[in-house]
Design a protein around this motif. Structure first.
Motif, short mmCIF file in Angstrom:
data_model
loop_
_atom_site.label_atom_id
_atom_site.label_comp_id
_atom_site.label_asym_id
_atom_site.label_seq_id
_atom_site.Cartn_x
_atom_site.Cartn_y
_atom_site.Cartn_z
N ALA A 75 0.83 -1.21 0.00
CA ALA A 75 0.00 0.00 0.00
C ALA A 75 0.87 1.26 0.00
O ALA A 75 0.60 2.21 -0.75
N MET A 76 1.90 1.26 0.82
CA MET A 76 2.79 2.43 0.87
C MET A 76 3.47 2.67 -0.48
O MET A 76 3.54 3.79 -0.95
N ARG A 77 3.96 1.60 -1.12
CA ARG A 77 4.63 1.75 -2.42
C ARG A 77 3.67 2.29 -3.47
O ARG A 77 4.02 3.15 -4.27
N ILE A 78 2.46 1.77 -3.48
CA ILE A 78 1.46 2.23 -4.45
C ILE A 78 1.19 3.72 -4.26
O ILE A 78 1.19 4.49 -5.22
N LEU A 79 0.97 4.13 -3.02
CA LEU A 79 0.70 5.55 -2.74
C LEU A 79 1.91 6.42 -3.03
O LEU A 79 1.77 7.51 -3.60
N GLU A 80 3.10 5.96 -2.66
CA GLU A 80 4.31 6.73 -2.91
C GLU A 80 4.54 6.98 -4.40
O GLU A 80 5.11 7.99 -4.78
N HIS A 81 4.07 6.06 -5.23
CA HIS A 81 4.23 6.22 -6.68
C HIS A 81 3.01 6.87 -7.34
O HIS A 81 2.86 6.82 -8.56
N GLY A 82 2.14 7.47 -6.52
CA GLY A 82 1.00 8.22 -7.04
C GLY A 82 -0.18 7.39 -7.47
O GLY A 82 -1.09 7.89 -8.13
N GLY A 83 -0.20 6.11 -7.09
CA GLY A 83 -1.30 5.23 -7.50
C GLY A 83 -2.42 5.18 -6.48
O GLY A 83 -2.33 5.72 -5.38
N HIS A 84 -3.48 4.51 -6.89
CA HIS A 84 -4.62 4.25 -6.02
C HIS A 84 -4.75 2.74 -5.85
O HIS A 84 -4.44 1.98 -6.76
N ILE A 85 -5.22 2.32 -4.70
CA ILE A 85 -5.28 0.90 -4.36
C ILE A 85 -6.62 0.31 -4.79
O ILE A 85 -7.67 0.88 -4.49
N GLY A 86 -6.55 -0.79 -5.51
CA GLY A 86 -7.75 -1.47 -5.99
C GLY A 86 -7.55 -2.96 -6.02
O GLY A 86 -6.50 -3.48 -5.63
N LEU A 87 -8.56 -3.69 -6.50
CA LEU A 87 -8.52 -5.14 -6.57
C LEU A 87 -7.57 -5.65 -7.66
O LEU A 87 -6.97 -6.69 -7.51
N LEU A 88 -7.47 -4.90 -8.74
CA LEU A 88 -6.62 -5.30 -9.85
C LEU A 88 -5.17 -4.94 -9.56
O LEU A 88 -4.89 -4.22 -8.62
N PRO A 89 -4.24 -5.41 -10.36
CA PRO A 89 -2.84 -5.05 -10.14
C PRO A 89 -2.66 -3.54 -10.09
O PRO A 89 -3.28 -2.81 -10.88
#
Length: 156
Positions: free
Chosen positions: A141-155
């Motif tokens: 979750a931290m890596r996804i957010l740090e890279h500007g992404g949003h967390i979801g069910l898909l990759p």
């Protein structure tokens, strides 16, 4: 499904309401899970209502997730859970039962294989931090957010 803060059961977490509080500070609460999947199973929540991990904003919530992890580590330290037996993460809607951001903080082993299936960690591939699953480990979750992404069910 969105839940208003005034009807959210996690917005009313307290010992008076039957919760076993194991940690509290100005921003967070930690309490024993009512239906533990593992030897030690806690929830860490922000006191401010945030609907879910999907509601997290990459620009402003990395620090929140980091702080929640630190609280989880402190709780597991207090219960003597070794690093190798720890798992922390979030269920991703619609695969959660409470619409208030909560970090599952677990000291393994799981009570059964069936219980373990609720918390699958699917590693990412390529540029993805996680694969397709309904559970995201706190570091993913931290890596996804740090890279500007949003967390979801898909990759993501």
């Amino acid at each position: 499904m969105m839940v208003e803060p005034n009807s959210c059961r996690f917005c009313r977490v307290s010992a008076e309401n039957g919760f076993d509080i194991v940690y509290e500070d100005a921003l967070f609460l930690g309490f024993t899970d009512r239906n533990p999947a593992s030897a030690h199973h806690f929830q860490v929540i922000p006191k401010a209502h945030i609907a879910s991990v999907r509601s997290l904003n990459p620009a402003s919530h990395v620090g929140l997730v980091q702080a929640m992890e630190a609280v989880g580590r402190r709780i597991l330290d207090n219960f003597g859970v070794p690093e190798s037996m720890r798992k922390m993460g979030f269920h991703i809607p619609p695969m959660n039962s409470v619409y208030h951001l909560h970090l599952h903080v677990q000291g393994l082993p799981y009570h059964s294989t069936t219980r373990a299936l609720k918390y699958p960690v699917v590693r990412g591939f390529g540029h993805f931090s996680k694969g397709p699953s309904w559970f995201v480990e706190v570091h993913q979750a931290m890596r996804i957010l740090e890279h500007g992404g949003h967390i979801g069910l898909l990759p993501c």
